[in-house]
Write an enzyme that holds these catalytic residues in place. Structure first.
Site, PDB file in Angstrom:
ATOM      1  N   HIS A  21       0.680  -1.165   0.075  1.00  0.00           N
ATOM      2  CA  HIS A  21       0.100   0.112  -0.179  1.00  0.00           C
ATOM      3  C   HIS A  21       0.899   1.307   0.047  1.00  0.00           C
ATOM      4  O   HIS A  21       0.224   2.523  -0.198  1.00  0.00           O
ATOM      5  CB  HIS A  21      -0.861  -0.083   1.059  1.00  0.00           C
ATOM      6  CG  HIS A  21      -1.844  -1.062   1.147  1.00  0.00           C
ATOM      7  ND1 HIS A  21      -3.189  -0.493   0.957  1.00  0.00           N
ATOM      8  CD2 HIS A  21      -2.115  -2.156   1.107  1.00  0.00           C
ATOM      9  CE1 HIS A  21      -4.031  -1.772   0.958  1.00  0.00           C
ATOM     10  NE2 HIS A  21      -3.253  -2.885   0.970  1.00  0.00           N
ATOM     11  N   ASP A  44       3.631   9.769  -0.433  1.00  0.00           N
ATOM     12  CA  ASP A  44       2.307   8.961  -0.049  1.00  0.00           C
ATOM     13  C   ASP A  44       2.036   7.823  -0.958  1.00  0.00           C
ATOM     14  O   ASP A  44       2.297   8.146  -2.253  1.00  0.00           O
ATOM     15  CB  ASP A  44       0.865  10.021   0.276  1.00  0.00           C
ATOM     16  CG  ASP A  44       0.137   9.366   1.213  1.00  0.00           C
ATOM     17  OD1 ASP A  44      -0.088   8.302   1.524  1.00  0.00           O
ATOM     18  OD2 ASP A  44      -0.565  10.083   1.988  1.00  0.00           O
TER      19      ASP A  44
HETATM   20  P1  ADP Z   1      -3.034   6.598   5.678  1.00  0.00           P
HETATM   21  O1  ADP Z   1      -3.092   5.180   5.055  1.00  0.00           O
HETATM   22  O2  ADP Z   1      -1.302   6.717   5.483  1.00  0.00           O
HETATM   23  O3  ADP Z   1      -3.377   6.472   6.794  1.00  0.00           O
HETATM   24  P2  ADP Z   1      -4.797   7.614   3.681  1.00  0.00           P
HETATM   25  O4  ADP Z   1      -5.226   8.994   3.586  1.00  0.00           O
HETATM   26  O5  ADP Z   1      -4.797   6.936   2.506  1.00  0.00           O
HETATM   27  O6  ADP Z   1      -3.461   7.545   4.682  1.00  0.00           O
HETATM   28  O7  ADP Z   1      -6.029   7.160   4.650  1.00  0.00           O
HETATM   29  C1  ADP Z   1      -6.467   7.499   5.790  1.00  0.00           C
HETATM   30  C2  ADP Z   1      -7.734   7.140   6.364  1.00  0.00           C
HETATM   31  O8  ADP Z   1      -7.908   7.508   7.598  1.00  0.00           O
HETATM   32  C3  ADP Z   1      -8.952   7.696   5.395  1.00  0.00           C
HETATM   33  O9  ADP Z   1      -9.917   6.721   5.200  1.00  0.00           O
HETATM   34  C4  ADP Z   1      -9.519   8.860   6.353  1.00  0.00           C
HETATM   35  O10 ADP Z   1     -10.716   9.301   6.133  1.00  0.00           O
HETATM   36  C5  ADP Z   1      -9.240   8.271   7.768  1.00  0.00           C
HETATM   37  N1  ADP Z   1      -8.886   9.196   8.492  1.00  0.00           N
HETATM   38  C6  ADP Z   1      -8.221  10.393   8.635  1.00  0.00           C
HETATM   39  N2  ADP Z   1      -8.307  11.319   9.809  1.00  0.00           N
HETATM   40  C7  ADP Z   1      -9.099  10.509  10.653  1.00  0.00           C
HETATM   41  C8  ADP Z   1      -9.558  10.938  11.999  1.00  0.00           C
HETATM   42  N3  ADP Z   1      -9.474  12.010  12.337  1.00  0.00           N
HETATM   43  N4  ADP Z   1     -10.765   9.898  12.246  1.00  0.00           N
HETATM   44  C9  ADP Z   1     -11.210   8.750  11.682  1.00  0.00           C
HETATM   45  N5  ADP Z   1     -10.381   8.450  10.329  1.00  0.00           N
HETATM   46  C10 ADP Z   1      -9.798   9.304   9.897  1.00  0.00           C
HETATM   47  O1  F6P Z   2      -1.245   2.855   4.386  1.00  0.00           O
HETATM   48  C1  F6P Z   2      -0.292   2.534   5.076  1.00  0.00           C
HETATM   49  C2  F6P Z   2      -0.651   2.135   6.646  1.00  0.00           C
HETATM   50  O2  F6P Z   2       0.174   1.476   7.570  1.00  0.00           O
HETATM   51  C3  F6P Z   2      -1.600   0.966   6.683  1.00  0.00           C
HETATM   52  O3  F6P Z   2      -1.164  -0.367   6.657  1.00  0.00           O
HETATM   53  C4  F6P Z   2      -2.595   1.369   7.708  1.00  0.00           C
HETATM   54  O4  F6P Z   2      -3.753   1.418   7.326  1.00  0.00           O
HETATM   55  C5  F6P Z   2      -2.314   2.875   8.124  1.00  0.00           C
HETATM   56  O5  F6P Z   2      -1.017   3.084   7.312  1.00  0.00           O
HETATM   57  C6  F6P Z   2      -2.340   3.240   9.496  1.00  0.00           C
HETATM   58  O6  F6P Z   2      -1.377   2.650  10.048  1.00  0.00           O
HETATM   59  P1  F6P Z   2      -1.143   2.069  11.446  1.00  0.00           P
HETATM   60  O7  F6P Z   2      -1.825   0.819  11.215  1.00  0.00           O
HETATM   61  O8  F6P Z   2       0.280   2.077  11.741  1.00  0.00           O
HETATM   62  O9  F6P Z   2      -2.015   2.829  12.621  1.00  0.00           O
END
Ligand code: ADP
Ligand code: F6P
Length: 478
Positions: A156, A364
């Protein structure tokens, strides 16, 4: 079967054993959640706490198989090797990766435990889909335990070029681990090239068009950009209570104010500090005034036992305090900072409220927040400022693309987005919504699973979700 570091439950839900499907924050669980909740499957993963996890119920049609982690294992495997070595290195080393020899042994042992758990519950000839950098050794380990299985692996996060990957002390084992899969999927085509180059260099593999021939086997590779449940987000943002909540947010923030919004895990890859610096300079130079513009920064706590994340939080909170201290007025902060998790409806209301969504990671794999914002904007308005270094940028070229390292460029782009004409915004948003309508989470899973199992057996088992193309076409004001 899915094998992922985390189960799709947050700590609270897991600890009290509630029979409730509660999404843990983060892109991976969000992405897989909507596909699996209606398809018969088993999900092997960590429940988030310490020691043996509680007995977890079957959720919908998904059987949860928890993998226990001791507190030492969390330190060595999750906080250590996965999130202090691989995570920073794979994200262009925007933060110095830490190499500690003892973490490797724990990472290997925990990967072995995940492989054994999967081997134990997988039916004969089952398809097992292993997720992400935490479990990079699992495909090889699982193949050794269960040669009958069809094994997929999906990364991912970015997969780095050889110059960076070669720094890893255990690079050969890590590469060989992934190549135990039948299909290795990435977010971007470049990552598949990186894998091929590394396999040639480190393992003497022969490579062809999306194939790596090594150890008498052929491993297929490819790019499968992950997405979101577009129909779910579109429906959520149109729900009357969400519309009403967005109205209240707008009222509380100031009816006439321009609202900039950022929503991130509190992670150094997300570029939050660069963004705050740009915003401070815009305030300092008088290009943005607190009386007519406000920034809402949601930064959900993440990996708080890792020192670099704690330090980052201190720096960000110090900077928000400084900016508010210097530029805020009574009842009118320059920045609203929210270090809290929100539910999906609250996030949808925030997306509806924003005039400018600012998504500026330094690197990202994809960034699903950018896609959620687009899916939530049934009004066809709202500007998306998007980093060129997010995987999503390749799919959403009509966003206001920006290099977040270039502070002047970032400031200018924020101003352009704030001042854009509605007709321009509509044209940009409409192109992004058309793209997303055809590239939702279901399309991602279908593409990957069809490539994994070329008989089409797996893809046929995916749920028939609502047709997002129809939904978006209905709501698009073009
Ligand atoms: P990562 O995988 O690095 O966390 P992404 O942008 O791909 O980044 O995904 C983040 C996910 O977490 C999204 O689905 C978003 O809606 C969720 N998210 C981000 N901030 C919050 C929050 N404050 N509360 C709940 N969910 C959140
Ligand atoms: O998208 C990368 C990732 O490590 C995912 O595996 C995971 O959903 C997200 O970031 C949040 O990270 P963590 O599981 O360390 O809270």
């Amino acid at each position: 079967m899915v094998v992922a570091n985390r189960l799709p439950l947050d700590d609270n839900a897991a600890r009290d054993g509630a029979c409730e499907w509660r999404r843990s924050p983060g892109g991976l669980t969000g992405a897989l959640h909507s596909i699996l909740q209606q398809a018969p499957a088993t999900w092997v993963g960590w429940g988030g706490g310490e020691g043996p996890g509680p007995r977890l119920p079957t959720v919908g049609s998904v059987r949860l198989r928890p993998v226990a982690l001791s507190s030492d294992e969390q330190r060595g495997y999750y906080e250590g090797f996965a999130n202090s070595t691989l995570w920073p290195l794979y994200h262009d080393a925007v933060q110095q990766p830490v190499f500690q020899r003892e973490w490797w042994e724990t990472y290997r042992a925990v990967n072995q435990r995940f492989a054994e758990a999967a081997a134990e519950v997988a039916g004969r000839h089952a398809a097992v889909w292993v997720q992400d950098y935490h479990l990079q050794l699992v495909p090889r380990m699982l193949r050794e335990l269960r040669p009958d299985l069809l094994i997929g692996f999906f990364m991912h996060i970015p997969f780095p070029p050889p110059e960076l990957f070669m720094q890893l002390p255990r690079r050969v084992e890590l590469l060989d681990g992934m190549l135990g899969a039948d299909l290795v999927g990435f977010q971007r085509e470049q990552a598949a090239h990186n894998l091929a180059q590394l396999a040639q260099k480190l393992l003497g593999a022969q490579t062809g068009d999306h194939t790596v021939h090594v150890g008498g086997r052929t491993v297929r590779t490819g790019a499968f950009p992950v997405s979101i449940d577009v129909a779910e987000m579109a429906a959520l943002s149109a729900r009357p209570d969400v519309v009403a909540h967005a109205g209240k947010l707008r009222h509380d923030l100031g009816e006439s104010k321009r609202v900039l919004l950022s929503v991130d895990r509190l992670d150094y890859t997300k570029g939050i500090e660069h963004r705050l610096t740009a915003y401070r300079e815009l305030l300092r130079d008088g290009h943005v005034k607190v009386r007519d513009t406000v920034l809402v920064q949601v930064a959900v706590p993440s990996r708080e036992r890792v020192e670099s994340y704690r330090d980052l939080r201190d720096r960000i909170e110090g900077e928000v305090g400084r900016i508010n201290g210097e530029y805020g007025r009574v009842g009118e902060p320059a920045i609203h900072y929210l270090n809290q998790p929100f539910d999906r409806a609250q996030l949808a209301a925030l997306y509806r409220t924003a005039d400018v969504m600012v998504v500026t990671p330094l690197r990202d794999g994809m960034n699903l927040v950018a896609k959620e914002f687009v899916a939530a904007r049934e009004d066809g308005l709202g500007a998306l400022v998007l980093s060129e270094f997010a995987g999503a940028a390749a799919e959403l070229p009509t966003a206001f693309l920006v290099n977040p390292h270039d502070l002047d460029g970032l400031k200018q782009t924020l101003l352009r987005a704030l001042e854009a004409e509605p007709a321009d915004l509509r044209a940009r948003m409409s192109a992004m919504r058309r793209h997303l309508a055809e590239h939702d989470i279901n399309a991602w899973a279908r593409a990957y699973l069809t490539a994994l199992d070329q008989t089409g057996r797996l893809a046929q088992r995916l749920p028939q979700l609502q047709d997002p193309i129809q939904d978006l076409a209905d709501s698009d004001p073009r």
